[in-house]
Design a protein around this motif. Sequence first.
Motif, PDB file in Angstrom:
ATOM      1  N   VAL A 173       7.464  81.684 -12.585  1.00  0.00           N
ATOM      2  CA  VAL A 173       6.031  81.238 -12.795  1.00  0.00           C
ATOM      3  C   VAL A 173       5.049  82.237 -12.647  1.00  0.00           C
ATOM      4  N   ARG A 174       5.166  83.131 -11.630  1.00  0.00           N
ATOM      5  CA  ARG A 174       4.245  84.280 -11.388  1.00  0.00           C
ATOM      6  C   ARG A 174       4.700  85.638 -11.747  1.00  0.00           C
ATOM      7  N   MET A 175       3.746  85.916 -12.640  1.00  0.00           N
ATOM      8  CA  MET A 175       4.011  87.351 -13.085  1.00  0.00           C
ATOM      9  C   MET A 175       2.663  88.162 -13.198  1.00  0.00           C
ATOM     10  N   GLY A 176       2.665  89.616 -13.344  1.00  0.00           N
ATOM     11  CA  GLY A 176       1.489  90.290 -13.702  1.00  0.00           C
ATOM     12  C   GLY A 176       1.180  89.696 -15.217  1.00  0.00           C
ATOM     13  N   GLY A 177      -0.157  89.916 -15.561  1.00  0.00           N
ATOM     14  CA  GLY A 177      -0.229  89.857 -16.989  1.00  0.00           C
ATOM     15  C   GLY A 177      -0.191  88.249 -17.379  1.00  0.00           C
ATOM     16  N   MET A 178       0.577  87.877 -18.762  1.00  0.00           N
ATOM     17  CA  MET A 178       0.534  86.442 -18.763  1.00  0.00           C
ATOM     18  C   MET A 178       1.683  85.871 -17.908  1.00  0.00           C
ATOM     19  N   THR A 179       1.309  84.499 -17.173  1.00  0.00           N
ATOM     20  CA  THR A 179       1.977  84.000 -16.184  1.00  0.00           C
ATOM     21  C   THR A 179       3.176  83.089 -16.851  1.00  0.00           C
ATOM     22  N   GLY A 180       4.081  82.626 -16.362  1.00  0.00           N
ATOM     23  CA  GLY A 180       5.045  81.681 -16.905  1.00  0.00           C
ATOM     24  C   GLY A 180       4.625  80.483 -17.416  1.00  0.00           C
ATOM     25  N   ILE A 211      13.273  75.427 -21.397  1.00  0.00           N
ATOM     26  CA  ILE A 211      12.962  76.355 -20.440  1.00  0.00           C
ATOM     27  C   ILE A 211      13.284  75.706 -18.822  1.00  0.00           C
ATOM     28  N   VAL A 212      13.564  77.075 -17.960  1.00  0.00           N
ATOM     29  CA  VAL A 212      13.732  76.692 -16.760  1.00  0.00           C
ATOM     30  C   VAL A 212      12.884  77.678 -15.821  1.00  0.00           C
ATOM     31  N   PHE A 213      12.010  77.214 -15.020  1.00  0.00           N
ATOM     32  CA  PHE A 213      11.200  78.129 -14.371  1.00  0.00           C
ATOM     33  C   PHE A 213      11.976  78.539 -12.958  1.00  0.00           C
ATOM     34  N   ILE A 214      11.680  79.818 -12.500  1.00  0.00           N
ATOM     35  CA  ILE A 214      12.014  80.497 -11.318  1.00  0.00           C
ATOM     36  C   ILE A 214      10.695  80.143 -10.406  1.00  0.00           C
ATOM     37  N   THR A 215      10.925  79.630  -9.279  1.00  0.00           N
ATOM     38  CA  THR A 215       9.658  79.558  -8.499  1.00  0.00           C
ATOM     39  C   THR A 215       9.909  80.054  -6.937  1.00  0.00           C
ATOM     40  N   GLY A 216       8.927  80.218  -6.251  1.00  0.00           N
ATOM     41  CA  GLY A 216       8.754  80.839  -5.033  1.00  0.00           C
ATOM     42  C   GLY A 216       7.479  80.745  -4.431  1.00  0.00           C
ATOM     43  N   HIS A 217       7.114  81.295  -3.443  1.00  0.00           N
ATOM     44  CA  HIS A 217       5.738  81.218  -2.813  1.00  0.00           C
ATOM     45  C   HIS A 217       5.127  80.055  -2.963  1.00  0.00           C
ATOM     46  N   GLY A 218       5.928  78.842  -2.412  1.00  0.00           N
ATOM     47  CA  GLY A 218       5.472  77.555  -2.408  1.00  0.00           C
ATOM     48  C   GLY A 218       4.587  76.926  -3.988  1.00  0.00           C
TER      49      GLY A 218
END
Length: 208
Positions: A59-66, A82-89
């Motif tokens: 979900v969170r990446m530098g540049g373009m996000t997921g 698509i399946v998203f990997i999530t973290g950080h709430g």
Amino acid sequence: MSLIPKKGTVYVVDDDEAVRDSLQWLLEGKDYRVRCFESAEAFLNRYDPREIACLIVDVRMGGMTGLELQDRLMERRSPLPIVFITGHGDVPMAVTTMKKGAMDFIQKPFKEDELLSLVERMLELARESFAEYQQAASRDALLSKLTGRESQVLERIVAGRLNKQIADDLGISIKTVEAHRANIMEKLNANTVADLLKIALGKDAAKS
């Protein structure tokens, strides 16, 4: 055993090298073809929509996000599951991705069995989407053989018009309509009117 994995391709997009490496190790061990990218931009430059594949993206990446990548794929009408990997709430954010069509999201650290099950479900969906894509492409190729006048006649056959009505509609003789019908049947490899309707209507034929 074949040197080429038969299960399909899994794209992994994550700016964390450790995550990419662990996913690649896990999935290649189960005979999937894995292609890793450190950014959404790099993935978009290499993505081939004709490939039976699925996408695991952070979900969170530098540049373009997921999330932005998902939007970009939607703009392209990509059927890529698509399946998203999530973290950080990020769970509320992940729920938003599912409303836009993502299959699921998994939280870090993820469970291997859960991820493998999701990948198999995604690739099954991708195979179905690819089969539909091929059928549509085949149908479009057949229909492109028709002349403008033949397309007009076919449109009226599909609408249930009789030869005399089609002749009146187009200002041509019944014999000309019959000749067009014969040409249409031949060009579309249709033996019956039912065959003709299936080709002309595609997936909609089953609903009518």
